[in-house]
Design an enzyme around this catalytic site. Sequence first.
Site, PDB file in Angstrom:
ATOM      1  N   GLY A 204       1.771  47.703  16.322  1.00 14.01           N
ATOM      2  CA  GLY A 204       1.712  49.044  15.771  1.00 14.01           C
ATOM      3  C   GLY A 204       2.762  49.281  14.699  1.00 14.01           C
ATOM      4  CD  GLU A 229      -7.444  46.247  21.606  1.00 12.20           C
ATOM      5  OE1 GLU A 229      -8.342  45.387  21.824  1.00 12.20           O
ATOM      6  OE2 GLU A 229      -6.617  46.643  22.464  1.00 12.20           O
ATOM      7  CG  LEU A 230      -2.925  48.464  15.018  1.00  8.14           C
ATOM      8  CD1 LEU A 230      -3.343  48.255  13.582  1.00  8.14           C
ATOM      9  CD2 LEU A 230      -2.162  49.762  15.180  1.00  8.14           C
ATOM     10  CG  ASP A 231      -0.880  45.220  14.905  1.00  6.06           C
ATOM     11  OD1 ASP A 231      -0.057  46.138  14.976  1.00  6.06           O
ATOM     12  OD2 ASP A 231      -1.373  44.824  13.834  1.00  6.06           O
ATOM     13  CB  CYS A 232      -5.630  43.327  19.742  1.00  7.30           C
ATOM     14  SG  CYS A 232      -4.546  44.519  20.567  1.00  7.30           S
TER      15      CYS A 232
END
Length: 287
Positions: A204, A229-232
């Site tokens: 994040g 999905e953020l940064d996943c």
Amino acid sequence: MTTGTRHALRLLISGPDRPGIISGVTGYLYRLGADVTSSDQYTSAPGPGTFFQRLAFTLPAAARGTLVSTFGREVAEPFGLTWRLVDAAQPKRVAILASKADHCLVDLLWRMRRDELPMRVELVAANHPDLRATVEQHGIPFHHVPSVPGKPEESESRLADLLGDRCDLIVLARYMQVLTGEFLTKVAVPLINIHHSVLPAFAGAQPYTRAYERGVKLIGATAHYVTEELDCGPIIEQDVARASHRDDAAALARLGADVERTVLARAVRWHCEDRLLRHGNRVLVLS
Ligand SMILES: Nc1nc2c(c(=O)[nH]1)N[C@@H](CN(C=O)c1ccc(C(=O)N[C@@H](CCC(=O)O)C(=O)O)cc1)CN2
């Protein structure tokens, strides 16, 4: 490259593991007059796992059509394999998205100019105007596409129109806007992001600030494929640098910038060299 009457090609293969695949593939290539210059394979555990292989080879130009038309029927289908043939001479067409930070963007452009990265940057788009002069001095088109907080539709529509089918890869070089799943689906090419922490730690926004507040002794960066999905997304490469109590958040960011540049360049180079194969949430880096 075409050396005389030979093409330099790469074959990427995956499928259910079973004995005989390597022999079947290399025997077929040998009979076609190929000279395998490198080969790497991996089988996931536990058995029967999934087989992955990357081969680089040269082939008589006259045999290329035969490979394209018969490899599937004679090798891939009998073994239940999926395969992709790539022309090693073709640099990947890359679009770069950025915001204000320039260190990752400038590093990629500099490495490309030194022929360290087999890519051709078709355009740079940024949600701030700051980097226009930097990009245009490299002779690359720059597009300022402002973002509206909480309303990604308009900027993403402009980005998608700009990108069209002009690129094979999109690189987020410290692009600080979260992209929607609709955008990822629409552009339909891989995206690589550089996150300025060692994921999954500090995913994040503001990772260096949070790392400072946590009192970390290591900072780092993660290059990963972008998912909704953020940064996943699946991790391609990571690296770290030492930090101490003497480093405030700004010092951590300065230390981290060198790691970010290096990690992103490795990931982009490996992608452009077709060394990266995805297996679930894992990225295989084949030699
Ligand atoms: N769908 C995805 N989009 C993006 C990803 C991703 O993994 N999936 N990575 C980010 C990059 N990023 C971290 O590496 C990141 C970017 C932005 C934010 C964030 O919270 N941004 C704020 C606005 C910040 C600003 O305007 O300066 C926000 O969106 O509210 C977190 C992480 C790129 N896109």
